[in-house]
Design an enzyme around this catalytic site. Structure first.
Site, PDB file in Angstrom:
ATOM      1  CG  ASP A 147      46.919  73.112 -25.561  1.00  0.00           C
ATOM      2  OD1 ASP A 147      46.366  73.377 -24.479  1.00  0.00           O
ATOM      3  OD2 ASP A 147      46.887  71.970 -26.082  1.00  0.00           O
ATOM      4  CB  ILE A 148      51.217  69.564 -26.556  1.00  0.00           C
ATOM      5  CG1 ILE A 148      52.531  70.256 -26.161  1.00  0.00           C
ATOM      6  CG2 ILE A 148      51.497  68.257 -27.289  1.00  0.00           C
ATOM      7  CD1 ILE A 148      53.398  69.452 -25.201  1.00  0.00           C
TER       8      ILE A 148
ATOM      9  CD  GLU B 148      47.900  70.261 -23.033  1.00  0.00           C
ATOM     10  OE1 GLU B 148      47.455  71.118 -22.246  1.00  0.00           O
ATOM     11  OE2 GLU B 148      47.506  70.107 -24.199  1.00  0.00           O
TER      12      GLU B 148
END
Ligand code: GH3
Ligand code: MG
Ligand code: MG
Ligand code: MG
Length: 316
Positions: free
Chosen positions: A195-196, A238
């Site tokens: 996950d960004i 994301e």
């Protein structure tokens, strides 16, 4: 041809040109024991720019397919020595689905049940010899158009529209299919859920379009790093996942940590300038006899720990 059809519209011509461009990359295998018939079919196909390969019976056709698995269309006669058209397509269908390889059956035999039998055995279409050129071309082009359409549908169902990596649906289908085999064979599998970090800040600070640019570049780097050997998918937003079939959790940890460091040290170039993007990753291995959800839940816990630990981390 166009004038004869009296359909000299822009759309019609554009469609013809698109088809001709496509045909140049399409390999067609013609299986027929009659050389006259093969040469005739070759000439018809070459008028439409197809790449033509010939085989003089069913066995030769199977060998040719083994050497050229990218053949898109097989046109096969019924009566042939060694292996006839039915024998051939039954064998071919053990390996290639209707969506991967189209088959058109051909015969000069007067038996009226032949076309139904061809199609039941796996042919996409059938042509009675002798045929007029126009019918041959229509059937070949329709069959290939249907194949293209099926490929397009498959892509729309299985690829992520923005980033072009596999989507969540593909990932779940693949792993639900794979896990029983892996369990049976005592194989290893591990998985990285990523996950960004602070992605909302990218959207809020630079706009949603720049957020999209970051997602596209992130997916491109993931693909470049992993997709040759492993499965890369976008789970949504994301969040991305990489499935490492055959790798222990330690090995995948090392690969993912290298990717994390590369992200940190190589800024992403966007239309609003360079942005440093970091990612948090949770890694887990596959416990035998569990399902995809069980594995993902553990990866999610590990990912949460990476976030809690300060982000830009890989956690097991
Ligand atoms: P954290 O480090 O905790 O992960 O922080 P974050 O800001 O990344 O957290 P969060 O998961 O809450 O934010 C994800 C954001 O991603 C929210 C959503 O608006 C945005 N997003 C989801 N899908 C897309 C997309 O396709 N394009 C863009 N630009 N943004 C998206
Ligand atoms: Mg024959
Ligand atoms: Mg998120
Ligand atoms: Mg996030």
């Amino acid at each position: 041809y166009v004038l004869k059809e009296n359909r000299f519209s822009y759309e019609y011509t554009a469609k013809l040109v698109r088809r001709l461009q496509r045909n140049q990359s399409v390999k067609v295998l013609v299986a027929d024991d009659s050389m006259v018939s093969r040469k005739f079919i070759r000439s018809l196909l070459e008028q439409h720019l197809f790449q033509v390969i010939e085989a003089d019976d069913g066995i030769a056709a199977l060998d040719t397919l083994k050497e050229n698995p990218d053949i898109k269309l097989l046109i096969t006669d019924y009566n042939m020595p060694r292996l006839d058209g039915f024998g051939l397509i039954i064998k071919v269908r053990e390996q290639f689905s209707r969506e991967e390889l189209a088959i058109i059956g051909l015969s000069s035999d007067s038996d009226e049940s032949l076309s139904a039998r061809f199609i039941k055995n796996g042919a996409n279409d059938f042509l009675q010899k002798p045929f007029v050129h126009e019918e041959f071309h229509c059937r070949v082009l329709n069959t290939l158009d249907a194949l293209d359409m099926m490929a397009k549908l498959w892509e729309q169902a299985n690829l992520d529209y923005l980033t072009n990596v596999f989507n969540r649906r593909y990932f779940f289908n693949l792993y639900e299919e794979k896990l029983p085999t892996i369990t049976r064979n005592q194989g290893t599998l591990s998985l990285g859920l990523m996950d960004i970090d602070f992605f909302k800040k990218v959207n809020d600070g630079y706009g949603h379009d720049v957020g999209d640019e970051v997602l596209v570049e992130f997916a491109k780097r993931l693909k470049h790093s992993f997709s040759q050997h492993f499965t890369v998918a976008r789970f949504g937003g994301e969040e991305f996942v990489v499935g490492f079939k055959g790798l222990s959790v330690e090995k995948s940890f090392a690969l993912l940590d290298r990717f994390r460091m590369q992200m940190e040290s190589t800024p992403v170039m966007t239309t609003k300038g360079e942005l440093t993007i970091t990612v948090s990753i949770g890694v887990t291995n596959f416990n035998h006899d569990e399902n995809v959800d069980g594995m993902l839940q553990r990866a999610d816990v590990a990912l949460y720990e990476a976030k809690e630990g300060g982000r830009n981390l890989v956690s097991i």
